[in-house]
Design a protein around this motif. Structure first.
Motif, mmCIF file in Angstrom:
data_model
loop_
_atom_site.group_PDB
_atom_site.id
_atom_site.type_symbol
_atom_site.label_atom_id
_atom_site.label_comp_id
_atom_site.label_asym_id
_atom_site.label_seq_id
_atom_site.Cartn_x
_atom_site.Cartn_y
_atom_site.Cartn_z
ATOM 1 N N ASP A 52 0.849 -1.204 0.000
ATOM 2 C CA ASP A 52 0.000 0.000 0.000
ATOM 3 C C ASP A 52 0.878 1.245 0.000
ATOM 4 O OD1 ASP A 52 0.884 -0.063 2.660
ATOM 5 O OD2 ASP A 52 -1.067 -0.605 3.476
ATOM 6 N N HIS A 79 -4.455 0.402 -1.560
ATOM 7 C CA HIS A 79 -3.836 -0.903 -1.785
ATOM 8 C C HIS A 79 -3.653 -1.059 -3.292
ATOM 9 C CE1 HIS A 79 -5.566 -2.653 2.250
ATOM 10 N NE2 HIS A 79 -4.915 -1.509 2.395
ATOM 11 N N GLY A 131 -0.401 0.789 7.826
ATOM 12 C CA GLY A 131 -0.378 0.181 6.510
ATOM 13 C C GLY A 131 0.494 -1.062 6.454
ATOM 14 N N PHE A 172 -11.178 2.787 -0.131
ATOM 15 C CA PHE A 172 -10.120 2.440 0.815
ATOM 16 C C PHE A 172 -10.264 3.088 2.182
ATOM 17 C CE2 PHE A 172 -8.195 1.692 -3.357
ATOM 18 C CZ PHE A 172 -7.795 0.369 -3.185
#
Length: 367
Positions: free
Chosen positions: A42, A52, A193, A281
């Motif tokens: 990501d 992503h 992340g 997202f």
């Protein structure tokens, strides 16, 4: 002379690299892409939104050992995944549950009557051999046609009648109101992340990281005692028995000047569209931003391999490559592509930990 050359810096390769390095082994870890984290990679896009790159990755597991291991490298954000399916003009909970059926057919079933509804509509299949069998044998043909058949044809390029029953078993129907996509004990996202988690995992003096270089090049140029390979197993053996079929994906990203684009993280489109789903997202990451980025997924036959295609003829072809792998000294195959299995992320972590335990001659719990 390095102890290990590891090809592929996704979950399988990175976990093996970290565990072996922690046990004092010298490791070269390479990836043909210019980044770590494999398909879980990501990054922040031009609008400053964490996306992503290779489609949504939601971490879930019932394995305390897997969760505790990865927790060494990241804090977590609690996240329960919800999916809607666009069917007959409605966005309905998926996997199918009581609310899906009630809203679709205008009924008022409850937990006492939903089982009878499914039983009345299910076909007598006996032992299901295909994905079609698995679905119509549980919930009937109409729900199969509306939610499963066309989505599966887009996703796999095959009719469900040509796919192993295990494909449909990943998305069961529910006899309650639970609209979570997963029911595992641990459902979380890395707080900063996946890429940051991988960077923390690989921050070790015994790991030499080489990115943007093909594994075959390093295999020739870097002296090593053993090799761990996480790429497609048929590539390793130069397609000696012919190529193993994989499905790939094309991604179309869009950034919109609004805080929210759709009513949930993922909306599936089983029927009308060429794409299978749209992911937003910010639901996954919890990021606050005045804009939002979504991605549409278009399955295709060509491109980077993402999914092994589960059907009997492919399993038979894989067994030929597996025999070659077993007869190849000092090379170990691990991960979704190298073992031609449709593993979740936690399953790949478990497989990698198991391989390290085997290589080091230690108990699997100590890996």
């Amino acid at each position: 002379m390095f102890d290990y050359l590891i090809v592929g810096a996704g979950f399988a390769g990175a976990v093996c690299a970290e565990r072996l390095a922690a046990r004092g082994k010298s490791v070269v870890l390479c990836d043909r892409r210019p980044h770590v984290a494999g398909n879980a990679y990501d990054h922040y896009d031009d609008a400053g939104i964490l996306v992503h790159q290779y489609g949504p990755h939601i971490f879930h597991t019932d394995g305390r050992r897997i969760f505790d291991y990865l927790s060494r490298f990241t804090a977590w954000r609690p996240y329960e995944h919800h999916v809607l399916a666009h069917v007959d003009g409605q966005r309905l909970p998926f996997p199918i549950n009581i609310d899906t059926v009630n809203r679709l057919y205008g009924l008022s079933l409850d937990e006492n009557s939903i089982g009878q509804f499914f039983a009345e509509h299910a076909e007598n299949i006996g032992h299901p051999k295909t994905s079609e069998d698995a679905v119509v044998g549980k919930i009937g043909r109409d729900l199969y046609e509306k939610f499963f058949r066309n989505y599966t044809k887009k996703q796999w390029g095959l009719d469900p009648s040509e796919l192993d029953a295990s494909v449909a078993a990943r998305v069961p129907a529910r006899m309650n109101h639970d609209d979570r996509y997963f029911t595992d004990q641990f459902q979380v996202m890395p707080a900063r992340g996946y890429t940051r988690m991988f960077e923390n995992m690989l921050d070790h003096p015994n790991i030499w990281l080489v990115l943007g270089v093909d594994g075959e090049t390093l295999r020739r140029d870097v002296r090593h005692r053993q090799m761990i390979y996480t790429g497609p197993i048929d590539d390793f053996f130069e397609h000696r028995f012919g190529p193993l079929p994989y499905r790939s994906l094309e991604f179309r990203f869009e950034t919109h000047d609004m805080s929210k684009f759709q009513p949930g993280a993922v909306v599936n489109y089983p029927n009308e569209q060429a794409y299978t789903r749209c992911t937003e997202f910010k639901y996954l990451t919890g990021q606050r931003h005045p804009k939002t980025t979504v991605v549409y997924e278009y399955p295709q036959a060509e491109g980077d391999p993402y999914y092994p295609v589960p059907r009997p003829r492919n399993a038979e072809l894989y067994r030929k490559y597996k025999a070659l792998a077993d007869a190849t000294p000092n090379v170990h195959f691990v991960g979704r592509l190298a073992t031609y299995r449709y593993y979740n992320m936690d399953q790949v972590v478990a497989q990698a930990l198991g391989l390290v335990a085997q290589l080091e001659g230690i108990d699997a719990q100590a890996a």
